[in-house]
Design an enzyme around this catalytic site. Structure first.
Site, PDB file in Angstrom:
ATOM      1  CD  GLU A 134      91.217   2.216 -46.959  1.00  7.54           C
ATOM      2  OE1 GLU A 134      90.534   2.525 -45.955  1.00  7.54           O
ATOM      3  OE2 GLU A 134      92.423   1.863 -46.896  1.00  7.54           O
ATOM      4  CG  HIS A 155      88.960  11.819 -41.154  1.00  7.05           C
ATOM      5  ND1 HIS A 155      90.269  11.597 -40.806  1.00  7.05           N
ATOM      6  CD2 HIS A 155      88.255  10.755 -40.666  1.00  7.05           C
ATOM      7  CE1 HIS A 155      90.359  10.457 -40.132  1.00  7.05           C
ATOM      8  NE2 HIS A 155      89.151   9.925 -40.038  1.00  7.05           N
TER       9      HIS A 155
END
Length: 325
Positions: free
Chosen positions: A60, A129
């Site tokens: 990321e 998540h």
């Protein structure tokens, strides 16, 4: 009018932006060949090529760092972070570089980057998540933070965000991805990017909400209406900046305020909204301001998230308390 869900609305908005401006590029993990884990970028690489819809390594910080470099060279990159809990490796890039470049260069350099982050819970996902990181980004000067709650706003706000010259953290309510509604794909946006919307008018109390909780608040308002209480529901849409004028005008009329969000209560967005209302609407308030939020714990396992997420019952309980003489 076309009936589409939030995924299709976002996909169409991205497609229109890619068609309109060749400087727009999309990059992220699996955004190309797979079309994104939620299929938001489905078929875009096929139609626009690998140079404009770019599959990136699982890193990321590299995704946002690459986008930052592209922005400095005149592009308008759109990053996808697969899940909210995966954004933290890119946190330094976002808050230390992307957010500050315009200020550090005295306005000479801008970073028109849109960072898409599926956010919130309610889908029975595993650890990392189902986070709610909005307060981190709203706290950071130099970032704009928006959070559409429905397909129409998703379609228009993704395009407005890409056209914005400042970096935008674009949060997407993942458990509302499959909610469908009518959208006029040929219309211009009905509101500026950072305006709130009164989605239900009422006179007894104001409920300020955003993201996936908008639908929950509307459910609570329907039940309250049957009980003779009329809630005004405001969808913030933008978390930084916040349209406080719309909130203040409502609170001054109703005299009561309940703020709802998924994120933990401590130092969440609700704290800022409550503090602002207490300062600017103090003499109009008829009851203490209440917050209905997630609990101050790490996000629980999927089998327990139904107890963690605010629901209509918890909102109605807060309503009972603010309406009690």
């Amino acid at each position: 009018m076309t009936v589409v869900n939030l995924v299709t609305a976002l996909n169409t908005g991205l497609r229109r932006s890619l068609e309109r401006d060749r400087r727009v590029v999309i990059l992220g993990e699996d955004v190309g060949r797979l079309g994104g884990v939620f299929r938001v970028t489905d078929a875009l690489q096929k139609d626009f090529g690998e140079n404009r819809v770019i599959d990136m390594p699982l890193a990321e910080s590299g995704i946002v760092g690459t986008a930052f470099g592209l922005a400095l060279r005149g592009y308008r990159p759109v990053c996808e972070i697969q899940f909210d809990g995966f954004v933290y490796p890119a946190f330094d890039q976002i808050v230390s570089q992307v957010a500050k470049i315009h200020y550090r260069t005295e306005g000479r350099v801008r970073a028109p980057i849109t960072i898409r982050i599926p956010s919130g819970g309610g889908i029975g996902a595993v650890e990392h998540h189902s986070e709610s990181p909005e307060a981190y980004f709203a706290h950071t000067a130099g970032l704009r933070v928006v959070y559409p709650s429905n397909p129409a706003d998703g379609y228009h706000m993704i395009r407005q965000s890409i056209e914005c010259d400042d970096p935008v953290v674009f949060l997407e309510a993942k458990r509302r991805y499959w909610d469908a509604a009518e959208v006029d794909l040929d219309a211009e946006p009905s509101l500026p990017l950072h305006s709130a919307r009164v989605v239900r008018q009422g006179s007894d109390a104001t409920v300020v909400v955003y993201g996936s909780m908008v639908a929950t608040a509307l459910e609570a308002a329907e039940i309250a209406d049957d009980e003779g209480h009329h809630l005004e529901v405001i969808d913030l849409r933008s978390l930084s900046p916040i349209d406080f004028d719309t909130v203040d005008n409502s609170v001054r009329r109703t005299g009561r305020l309940v703020v709802v969000h998924e994120a933990p209560m401590f130092l969440g967005l609700g704290a800022e909204i409550a503090a602002h209302a207490a300062q600017h609407c103090f003499y109009d308030l008829k009851a203490p301001i209440l917050r209905v939020t997630g609990f101050d714990i790490p996000y629980p396992p999927a089998k327990l998230e139904q107890f963690h997420l605010p629901d209509a019952d918890r909102i109605l309980d807060a309503l009972d308390r603010v309406l009690t003489p």
